[in-house]
Design an enzyme around this catalytic site. Structure first.
Site, PDB file in Angstrom:
ATOM      1  N   CYS A   2       0.845  -1.191   0.000  1.00 44.92           N
ATOM      2  CA  CYS A   2       0.000   0.000   0.000  1.00 44.92           C
ATOM      3  C   CYS A   2       0.887   1.251   0.000  1.00 44.92           C
ATOM      4  O   CYS A   2       1.952   1.275   0.604  1.00 44.92           O
ATOM      5  CB  CYS A   2      -0.941   0.084   1.190  1.00 44.92           C
ATOM      6  SG  CYS A   2      -2.082  -1.286   1.305  1.00 44.92           S
ATOM      7  N   ARG A  27       3.914  -0.396  -4.781  1.00 48.29           N
ATOM      8  CA  ARG A  27       3.688  -0.895  -3.422  1.00 48.29           C
ATOM      9  C   ARG A  27       2.388  -1.696  -3.291  1.00 48.29           C
ATOM     10  O   ARG A  27       2.134  -2.320  -2.262  1.00 48.29           O
ATOM     11  CB  ARG A  27       3.625   0.278  -2.433  1.00 48.29           C
ATOM     12  CG  ARG A  27       4.874   1.122  -2.393  1.00 48.29           C
ATOM     13  CD  ARG A  27       4.704   2.264  -1.423  1.00 48.29           C
ATOM     14  NE  ARG A  27       4.641   1.798  -0.057  1.00 48.29           N
ATOM     15  CZ  ARG A  27       5.683   1.587   0.721  1.00 48.29           C
ATOM     16  NH1 ARG A  27       6.896   1.813   0.260  1.00 48.29           N
ATOM     17  NH2 ARG A  27       5.530   1.172   1.946  1.00 48.29           N
ATOM     18  N   TRP A  72      -2.749  -2.863  -1.589  1.00 45.48           N
ATOM     19  CA  TRP A  72      -2.426  -4.286  -1.725  1.00 45.48           C
ATOM     20  C   TRP A  72      -3.255  -4.964  -0.644  1.00 45.48           C
ATOM     21  O   TRP A  72      -3.000  -4.796   0.540  1.00 45.48           O
ATOM     22  CB  TRP A  72      -0.933  -4.532  -1.503  1.00 45.48           C
ATOM     23  CG  TRP A  72      -0.528  -5.933  -1.792  1.00 45.48           C
ATOM     24  CD1 TRP A  72      -0.232  -6.468  -3.013  1.00 45.48           C
ATOM     25  CD2 TRP A  72      -0.361  -6.996  -0.837  1.00 45.48           C
ATOM     26  NE1 TRP A  72       0.096  -7.796  -2.881  1.00 45.48           N
ATOM     27  CE2 TRP A  72       0.027  -8.150  -1.561  1.00 45.48           C
ATOM     28  CE3 TRP A  72      -0.498  -7.103   0.545  1.00 45.48           C
ATOM     29  CZ2 TRP A  72       0.272  -9.377  -0.943  1.00 45.48           C
ATOM     30  CZ3 TRP A  72      -0.256  -8.319   1.157  1.00 45.48           C
ATOM     31  CH2 TRP A  72       0.127  -9.435   0.415  1.00 45.48           C
ATOM     32  N   ASN A  97      -1.608   2.570   5.532  1.00 50.48           N
ATOM     33  CA  ASN A  97      -0.712   1.501   5.082  1.00 50.48           C
ATOM     34  C   ASN A  97      -0.256   0.761   6.328  1.00 50.48           C
ATOM     35  O   ASN A  97       0.279   1.380   7.241  1.00 50.48           O
ATOM     36  CB  ASN A  97       0.486   2.115   4.340  1.00 50.48           C
ATOM     37  CG  ASN A  97       1.613   1.127   4.123  1.00 50.48           C
ATOM     38  OD1 ASN A  97       1.372  -0.069   4.010  1.00 50.48           O
ATOM     39  ND2 ASN A  97       2.839   1.616   4.067  1.00 50.48           N
ATOM     40  N   GLY A  98      -0.492  -0.559   6.362  1.00 48.79           N
ATOM     41  CA  GLY A  98      -0.092  -1.336   7.538  1.00 48.79           C
ATOM     42  C   GLY A  98      -1.214  -2.289   7.919  1.00 48.79           C
ATOM     43  O   GLY A  98      -2.119  -2.542   7.118  1.00 48.79           O
ATOM     44  N   GLU A 481      17.356 -18.160  -7.959  1.00 47.35           N
ATOM     45  CA  GLU A 481      16.945 -16.797  -8.289  1.00 47.35           C
ATOM     46  C   GLU A 481      16.326 -16.738  -9.694  1.00 47.35           C
ATOM     47  O   GLU A 481      15.320 -16.060  -9.914  1.00 47.35           O
ATOM     48  CB  GLU A 481      18.162 -15.862  -8.166  1.00 47.35           C
ATOM     49  CG  GLU A 481      17.951 -14.422  -8.557  1.00 47.35           C
ATOM     50  CD  GLU A 481      16.849 -13.699  -7.783  1.00 47.35           C
ATOM     51  OE1 GLU A 481      16.306 -14.248  -6.817  1.00 47.35           O
ATOM     52  OE2 GLU A 481      16.505 -12.579  -8.192  1.00 47.35           O
ATOM     53  N   LYS A 485      12.536 -15.482 -10.489  1.00 48.39           N
ATOM     54  CA  LYS A 485      12.227 -14.404 -11.443  1.00 48.39           C
ATOM     55  C   LYS A 485      11.221 -14.889 -12.475  1.00 48.39           C
ATOM     56  O   LYS A 485      10.264 -14.192 -12.798  1.00 48.39           O
ATOM     57  CB  LYS A 485      13.497 -13.926 -12.179  1.00 48.39           C
ATOM     58  CG  LYS A 485      14.480 -13.118 -11.414  1.00 48.39           C
ATOM     59  CD  LYS A 485      14.070 -11.704 -11.101  1.00 48.39           C
ATOM     60  CE  LYS A 485      13.435 -11.620  -9.741  1.00 48.39           C
ATOM     61  NZ  LYS A 485      14.274 -11.341  -8.624  1.00 48.39           N
ATOM     62  N   GLU A 488       7.659 -15.358 -10.928  1.00 53.85           N
ATOM     63  CA  GLU A 488       6.925 -14.184 -10.456  1.00 53.85           C
ATOM     64  C   GLU A 488       6.472 -13.262 -11.573  1.00 53.85           C
ATOM     65  O   GLU A 488       5.432 -12.619 -11.443  1.00 53.85           O
ATOM     66  CB  GLU A 488       7.688 -13.407  -9.373  1.00 53.85           C
ATOM     67  CG  GLU A 488       8.912 -12.663  -9.819  1.00 53.85           C
ATOM     68  CD  GLU A 488       9.578 -11.916  -8.680  1.00 53.85           C
ATOM     69  OE1 GLU A 488       8.884 -11.371  -7.818  1.00 53.85           O
ATOM     70  OE2 GLU A 488      10.813 -11.874  -8.666  1.00 53.85           O
ATOM     71  N   HIS A 504      17.599 -37.665  -7.795  1.00 49.86           N
ATOM     72  CA  HIS A 504      16.932 -38.089  -6.561  1.00 49.86           C
ATOM     73  C   HIS A 504      15.448 -37.750  -6.565  1.00 49.86           C
ATOM     74  O   HIS A 504      14.827 -37.691  -5.510  1.00 49.86           O
ATOM     75  CB  HIS A 504      17.636 -37.469  -5.345  1.00 49.86           C
ATOM     76  CG  HIS A 504      19.069 -37.884  -5.234  1.00 49.86           C
ATOM     77  ND1 HIS A 504      19.439 -39.163  -4.886  1.00 49.86           N
ATOM     78  CD2 HIS A 504      20.213 -37.210  -5.490  1.00 49.86           C
ATOM     79  CE1 HIS A 504      20.762 -39.255  -4.901  1.00 49.86           C
ATOM     80  NE2 HIS A 504      21.257 -38.078  -5.277  1.00 49.86           N
ATOM     81  N   LYS A 603       5.791  -4.544  -3.968  1.00 47.79           N
ATOM     82  CA  LYS A 603       7.229  -4.400  -3.780  1.00 47.79           C
ATOM     83  C   LYS A 603       7.650  -4.541  -2.312  1.00 47.79           C
ATOM     84  O   LYS A 603       8.337  -5.481  -1.958  1.00 47.79           O
ATOM     85  CB  LYS A 603       7.656  -3.041  -4.342  1.00 47.79           C
ATOM     86  CG  LYS A 603       9.142  -2.814  -4.339  1.00 47.79           C
ATOM     87  CD  LYS A 603       9.792  -3.456  -5.515  1.00 47.79           C
ATOM     88  CE  LYS A 603      11.305  -3.324  -5.487  1.00 47.79           C
ATOM     89  NZ  LYS A 603      11.913  -4.380  -6.317  1.00 47.79           N
TER      90      LYS A 603
END
Ligand code: F6R
Length: 608
Positions: A2, A27, A72, A97-98, A481, A485, A488, A504, A603
């Site tokens: 947010c 955000r 968000w 925000n929170g 990584e 990437k 996402e 395995h 983010k």
């Protein structure tokens, strides 16, 4: 998660709020809204979509004072009724925000008091709480302060009232917030980038601060309720650094900024003949003398940087190193070693789990703490004993790229400092490593020049649903990584394995529809990796090998090779990251996804 922005001015603030929201969209971007004061009424516009939609809907909205939010979702699905601002009886408007942890009990109490809730959010309780104190005759400041004492959780908020045309109240605890100082106009926002079009003069607010923001003046009250002065700083972040320029996406821009970001991060050692502990803080030398091991705590991509560092720290510096996912560490019973150096890695410095893990480590008696972070004003930096700032510049694309490679640079510098202090680095070796580091920006640029070839390889992934990434040793975390990437931003299911682990279990997945991407540096494990690749090929798997020039892996039917320009020794993981970033970027373009704002993500993950 947010973003909030607020403005009080002598001009219409709607364009300022919308531009601010656009810049905060990284955000959170599932809905957006604003409320302005116009002719004594709160005029609210909300949209269950992006800021662009909100802009269209608010074409006829205007006011000299207002607050805005991009969301968000945490409590309640993304929808217009859950979008902020939330209001109480058309008198109070709030953006937040929170997370308010005790919102259920407050909601029950406020409902009993006659307040009607129109959303499923935790935020709405703040609006009603402020209202309940305001109608008792308190000023907006006093009503907000009283409401805040009843909240448990994290917040950055903005509050307006329909009968106060001159002031907005903003406050923070646990979520970032700063003020922007203009000429006869003042602002606040979650992040400086939102305010750069109107001012670069900012005041970073401290935990517990509450601010009465007027046009001509503002007054900050510290957590104890007393007035306090905070320094006005001129932000070094330029407006250009947060705009897209000629690039199609921020992610592409940020991938291409890596040579500069790495060079900037190396600035402290570029002109020096040797590497000193002081780059990690004044107390670093003494602290490093008294440690016997390292514990790295981080999330996501930052966690992968920690995994690479473990190989460096144990092999080069000879110091035992453990790497843990912050959200696991904070809740498990662990055996603390007070002689361990706790390193927290984070691009944003606001990741809730990483912050909590640091606090948990401190509560367990850890005193040696080091934050490696990209945001100087972040909570993580403030809470750590030692610090190193990566100089990646603002990272706006949700998928982390340049922050990762600069974290690796910082961690390699740390490895060299510790190796030297432990007598494991001869002066010649130190010079060789420094030389390799200084060459890194140029080497990175050469890898970026492979972009057209990588774009071609990406075409093969247009119809794929799954992918396997393989690496060994230092490059296993790079495979992790690469897989993160890809998943996402292209939504292709991707997994990474140490290549030796293939037989395995995961080998069962390999057939002609499963592309296998392998990171193949010319290191001591190369011959072993080649055997693993044969195992894939023998099962009909299509191989994409990102190989160093001198690995002699040949392109044949079903084996596609991308030749890396040079082998960078210990620094190879940094170079091998770049083609994987570009691959995921170009696959996402093939898939037509929203590269910079992938679905369901945001983010700064300021909730746990
Ligand atoms: C992935 C990504 C995330 C972050 C993670 C931690 O591309 O960006 O996995 O790495 O959310 O964020 P920071 O580094 O800000 O603590």
């Amino acid at each position: 998660m947010c973003g909030i922005v607020g403005a009080v001015a002598q001009r219409n603030v709607v364009p300022i709020l919308l531009e601010g929201l656009q810049r905060l969209e990284y955000r959170g971007y599932d809905s957006a809204g604003l409320v302005v004061l116009h002719d004594g009424l709160l005029d609210r516009v909300r949209s269950n979509g992006r800021v662009a939609e909100l802009s269209e809907k608010s074409a006829n909205t205007q006011g000299l004072l207002g607050i805005a939010h991009t969301r968000w979702a945490t409590h309640g699905v993304p929808s217009e009724r859950n979008a902020h601002p939330h209001m109480s009886r058309n008198l109070i408007g709030v953006v937040h925000n929170g997370i308010i942890e005790n919102y259920e009990s407050l909601r029950t109490r406020l409902t009993a008091e006659g307040y009607e809730f129109t959303s499923d959010t935790d935020t709405e309780v703040i609006a009603h709480l402020v209202h309940s104190h305001y109608v008792l005759g308190n000023t907006l400041l006093a009503a907000t302060q009283a409401a805040l004492t009843e909240l448990v959780g994290a917040y950055a908020i903005g509050v307006i009232a329909s009968d106060n045309a001159d002031q907005i109240i903003c406050a923070r605890r646990g979520s970032p917030l700063l003020m922007g100082i203009g000429i006869e106009e003042n602002f606040f926002a979650s992040d400086v980038s939102a305010l750069l079009p109107v001012t670069s003069r900012v005041v970073y607010l401290e935990e517990g601060d509450v601010v009465e923001v007027g046009r001509l003046a503002y007054q900050i009250f510290a957590a104890d309720g007393n007035p306090v002065d905070r320094p006005v700083q001129v932000s070094e972040i330029s407006n250009e650094s947060v705009s897209l320029g000629n690039y199609r996406h921020y992610m592409q821009k940020e991938i291409h900024e890596q040579p500069q970001a790495i060079a900037d991060t190396l600035e402290s050692v570029c002109n020096s003949k040797s590497i000193v502990p002081g780059i990690f803080g004044a107390e670093a030398a003494a602290s490093f003398e008294s440690i016997d091991s390292i514990l790295i705590l981080a999330c996501g991509t930052s966690h992968h940087a920690g995994l690479v560092a473990r190989y460096w720290l144990e092999e080069i510096a000879g110091i035992q190193c453990t790497v843990e996912i912050a959200s696991e560490y904070r809740y498990r019973t662990s055996v603390p070693n007070p002689k361990a150096l706790v390193i927290v890695l984070s691009q944003s410095g606001e990741t809730a789990d990483t912050l909590a893990a640091l606090n948990h480590a401190k509560a367990l008696g850890h005193t040696h703490t080091l934050a490696i972070c990209n945001v100087p004003e972040s909570a993580l930096i403030r809470l750590s004993q030692l610090r190193f700032l990566t100089r990646a510049g603002p990272e706006i694309g949700v998928a982390s790229t340049k922050a990762f490679t600069t974290q690796l640079v910082a961690l390699f510098l740390l490895t060299l400092v510790l190796a030297k202090q432990r007598g494991r680095l001869t002066p010649e070796q130190e010079q060789q490593h420094l030389h390799a580091l200084r060459h890194l920006p140029a080497a990175t640029q050469k890898v970026l020049d492979l972009e057209p070839q990588i774009a071609k390889i990406a075409e093969h992934f247009a119809d794929k649903q799954h992918a396997l990434f393989l690496g060994r040793g230092l490059h296993y975390p790079i495979a992790l990584e690469g897989a993160l990437k890809l998943k996402e931003i292209s939504y292709i299911h991707a997994e990474a394995y140490p290549a030796g682990e293939l037989k395995h279990g995961p080998l069962a997945l390999v057939d002609k529809d499963m592309p296998v991407i392998s990171v193949a540096p010319n290191d001591v494990l190369l011959e072993k990796l080649k055997s693993n690749l044969q195992e894939v090929r023998a099962r009909g798997g299509e191989l994409y090998v990102f190989a160093d020039a001198d690995t002699h892996i040949r392109e044949t039917d079903g084996v596609h090779i991308l030749q890396m320009p040079e082998h960078a020794g210990y620094l190879s993981p940094i170079l091998h990251t770049i083609p994987l970033q570009l691959l995921s970027y170009y696959v996402a373009l093939q898939k037509g996804t929203d590269v910079d704002k992938p679905r369901n993500l945001a983010k700064s993950v300021t909730v746990e």
